[in-house]
Design an enzyme around this catalytic site. Structure first.
Site, short mmCIF file in Angstrom:
data_model
loop_
_atom_site.label_atom_id
_atom_site.label_comp_id
_atom_site.label_asym_id
_atom_site.label_seq_id
_atom_site.Cartn_x
_atom_site.Cartn_y
_atom_site.Cartn_z
N ARG A 16 12.79 -8.07 -34.19
CA ARG A 16 12.53 -9.10 -33.18
C ARG A 16 13.53 -10.24 -33.27
NH1 ARG A 16 11.18 -5.56 -31.14
NH2 ARG A 16 9.12 -4.80 -30.71
N GLU A 48 16.57 -8.91 -31.73
CA GLU A 48 16.36 -8.88 -30.28
C GLU A 48 16.49 -10.29 -29.68
OE1 GLU A 48 13.09 -6.91 -27.32
OE2 GLU A 48 12.31 -7.99 -29.07
N SER A 63 25.15 -25.07 -38.49
CA SER A 63 25.37 -24.62 -39.86
C SER A 63 24.22 -23.75 -40.35
CB SER A 63 25.51 -25.83 -40.78
OG SER A 63 25.62 -25.42 -42.13
#
Length: 175
Positions: free
Chosen positions: A113, A116, A139
């Site tokens: 996920r 994704e 960062s």
């Protein structure tokens, strides 16, 4: 044993910790595995460990999983709390090789996920960050991570995952 999730497992009298492997065989994965087994045996959460040794639950998890280093005092407090060989503390002090995932698409559904999310919304996040801050990056070194949960307003029986990434903006510089 009582049904108390905070009670440590009873160990047999004959229990001896596994001998620490020779330096040639020590790696972060082995140390992580030993720490996670000890955490499980003592039935502690990352948050409970963080409360005892200091730092956040996110940092403790990262260090135990081999993605962050610890100061000597923290590393020894962790090994003492988990009752593992104190020599593991020296490994926890070393800067790790960060980035624990293979270069292939992750197959674990939860980790996928995140992959994704970056595939679908990565360009959106980049565009918004660049529009708001200029040409640069967020960062991953100067970064605070928080994982929380909250009730789902639309589903009274559900919960929502809240992940906060609070990173310093680093502009690209002219050279």
């Amino acid at each position: 044993m009582e049904n108390n999730k905070h009670q440590a497992y009873d160990l047999p009298q004959s229990y001896q910790p596994h001998p620490f492997p020779t330096a040639a065989y020590v790696n972060r994965a082995m140390v992580s595995q030993e720490l996670l087994v000890a955490k499980r045996m003592k039935q502690l959460t990352f948050e409970e460990i963080a409360t005892r040794i200091g730092g956040s639950k996110e940092w403790v998890a990262a260090a135990m999983l081999g993605q962050a280093s610890m100061e000597r005092e923290d590393a020894f407090q962790l090994t003492e709390l988990l009752e593992v060989d104190s020599r593991l503390a020296y490994v926890l002090e070393e800067p790790p090789m960060r980035g624990s995932l293979d270069r292939t698409v992750p197959v674990d559904p939860l980790i996928y996920r995140f992959y994704e999310i970056t595939q679908v919304y990565g360009t959106t996040l980049k565009a918004l960050i660049n529009e708001m801050f200029g040409d640069g990056i967020m960062s991953a070194i100067n970064l605070d991570i928080k994982v929380d949960k909250r009730p789902d307003d639309e589903d009274p029986e559900g919960e929502r995952v809240v992940i906060t990434l609070d990173g310093k903006f680093l502009p690209y510089e002219k050279w």
